[in-house]
Design a protein around this motif. Structure first.
Motif, short mmCIF file in Angstrom:
data_model
loop_
_atom_site.label_atom_id
_atom_site.label_comp_id
_atom_site.label_asym_id
_atom_site.label_seq_id
_atom_site.Cartn_x
_atom_site.Cartn_y
_atom_site.Cartn_z
N ILE A 1 0.89 -1.16 0.00
CA ILE A 1 0.00 0.00 0.00
C ILE A 1 0.92 1.21 0.00
CG2 ILE A 1 -1.75 1.29 1.27
CD1 ILE A 1 -2.68 -1.42 2.43
N VAL A 2 0.73 2.07 -0.99
CA VAL A 2 1.59 3.24 -1.14
C VAL A 2 1.38 4.16 0.06
CG1 VAL A 2 2.16 5.18 -2.67
CG2 VAL A 2 1.50 2.98 -3.64
N SER A 3 2.40 4.89 0.44
CA SER A 3 2.36 5.72 1.65
C SER A 3 1.25 6.77 1.65
CB SER A 3 3.72 6.40 1.87
OG SER A 3 4.04 7.21 0.77
N ASN A 4 0.70 7.09 0.47
CA ASN A 4 -0.41 8.05 0.45
C ASN A 4 -1.71 7.42 0.96
OD1 ASN A 4 -1.44 6.54 -1.72
ND2 ASN A 4 -0.95 8.08 -3.26
N GLY A 5 -1.73 6.09 1.16
CA GLY A 5 -2.91 5.39 1.66
C GLY A 5 -4.01 5.24 0.65
N ARG A 6 -3.81 5.73 -0.55
CA ARG A 6 -4.84 5.71 -1.60
C ARG A 6 -4.54 4.66 -2.67
NH1 ARG A 6 -4.78 8.89 -6.56
NH2 ARG A 6 -6.86 8.91 -7.43
N ASP A 7 -3.27 4.41 -2.91
CA ASP A 7 -2.86 3.53 -4.00
C ASP A 7 -2.31 2.21 -3.47
OD1 ASP A 7 -3.47 5.67 -5.66
OD2 ASP A 7 -1.39 6.31 -5.87
N VAL A 8 -2.49 1.17 -4.27
CA VAL A 8 -1.95 -0.15 -3.94
C VAL A 8 -1.14 -0.68 -5.11
CG1 VAL A 8 -3.72 -0.86 -2.30
CG2 VAL A 8 -4.07 -1.29 -4.72
N THR A 9 -0.18 -1.52 -4.80
CA THR A 9 0.55 -2.25 -5.84
C THR A 9 0.06 -3.68 -5.78
OG1 THR A 9 2.47 -0.83 -5.55
CG2 THR A 9 2.83 -2.91 -6.69
N VAL A 10 -0.30 -4.21 -6.96
CA VAL A 10 -0.86 -5.56 -7.04
C VAL A 10 -0.06 -6.36 -8.07
CG1 VAL A 10 -2.95 -6.90 -7.52
CG2 VAL A 10 -3.16 -4.60 -6.55
N ASP A 11 0.24 -7.60 -7.72
CA ASP A 11 0.85 -8.52 -8.68
C ASP A 11 -0.26 -9.39 -9.26
OD1 ASP A 11 3.41 -7.58 -8.41
OD2 ASP A 11 4.12 -9.23 -7.18
N PHE A 12 -0.54 -9.18 -10.54
CA PHE A 12 -1.48 -10.02 -11.28
C PHE A 12 -0.68 -11.01 -12.11
CE2 PHE A 12 -4.10 -6.16 -10.70
CZ PHE A 12 -5.31 -6.72 -10.31
N PRO A 13 -1.25 -12.17 -12.45
CA PRO A 13 -0.55 -13.09 -13.34
C PRO A 13 -0.20 -12.43 -14.68
CG PRO A 13 -2.43 -14.18 -12.35
CD PRO A 13 -2.51 -12.72 -11.96
N GLN A 14 -1.07 -11.52 -15.15
CA GLN A 14 -0.87 -10.85 -16.43
C GLN A 14 0.11 -9.69 -16.35
OE1 GLN A 14 -3.71 -11.25 -14.80
NE2 GLN A 14 -5.20 -12.29 -16.09
N GLN A 15 0.28 -9.13 -15.14
CA GLN A 15 1.12 -7.93 -15.00
C GLN A 15 1.51 -7.75 -13.53
OE1 GLN A 15 -0.53 -4.43 -16.84
NE2 GLN A 15 0.92 -3.06 -15.87
N ALA A 16 2.81 -7.81 -13.28
CA ALA A 16 3.32 -7.59 -11.93
C ALA A 16 3.46 -6.09 -11.68
CB ALA A 16 4.66 -8.28 -11.75
N HIS A 17 3.44 -5.70 -10.43
CA HIS A 17 3.66 -4.30 -10.01
C HIS A 17 2.65 -3.34 -10.62
CE1 HIS A 17 7.30 -5.98 -8.40
NE2 HIS A 17 7.74 -6.28 -9.60
N TRP A 18 1.41 -3.79 -10.75
CA TRP A 18 0.34 -2.94 -11.28
C TRP A 18 -0.10 -1.99 -10.17
CZ3 TRP A 18 -4.93 -2.24 -10.23
CH2 TRP A 18 -5.71 -1.70 -11.26
N THR A 19 -0.31 -0.73 -10.49
CA THR A 19 -0.75 0.25 -9.50
C THR A 19 -2.22 0.55 -9.68
OG1 THR A 19 1.44 1.27 -9.45
CG2 THR A 19 -0.38 2.59 -8.59
N GLY A 20 -2.96 0.51 -8.59
CA GLY A 20 -4.38 0.81 -8.62
C GLY A 20 -4.77 1.67 -7.43
N VAL A 21 -6.01 2.13 -7.44
CA VAL A 21 -6.56 2.94 -6.37
C VAL A 21 -7.39 2.02 -5.46
CG1 VAL A 21 -8.09 4.88 -5.83
CG2 VAL A 21 -6.58 5.00 -7.82
N VAL A 22 -7.18 2.12 -4.16
CA VAL A 22 -7.86 1.26 -3.20
C VAL A 22 -9.36 1.22 -3.44
CG1 VAL A 22 -8.43 0.98 -0.75
CG2 VAL A 22 -6.08 1.48 -1.42
#
Length: 67
Positions: free
Chosen positions: A32-53
């Motif tokens: 969870i990014v330090s801003n508390g709003r964003d997350v990093t997710v590892d998907f089988p299709q794409q590692a290190h994907w950034t999304g909004v909580v």
């Protein structure tokens, strides 16, 4: 960390775009990014994907053999 998540069905286009991820993709939260709003997710299709909580939902774990 380690929760299984996917993009909510109501999200048409995620804030940081889809990349190789789709609504069917299920990934693991790695940080969870330090801003508390964003997350990093590892998907089988794409590692290190950034999304909004707020655009993500938890995927219930499946327990095989439990009825």
């Amino acid at each position: 960390m380690g929760d299984k998540v996917r993009v909510k069905p109501c999200v048409t286009t995620p804030t940081y775009k889809w990349g190789s991820v789709t609504h069917r993709s299920i990934g693991t939260v790695t940080s969870i990014v330090s801003n508390g709003r964003d997350v990093t997710v590892d998907f089988p299709q794409q590692a290190h994907w950034t999304g909004v909580v707020d655009e993500m939902e938890l995927v219930p774990s499946t327990h095989y053999g439990v009825k």
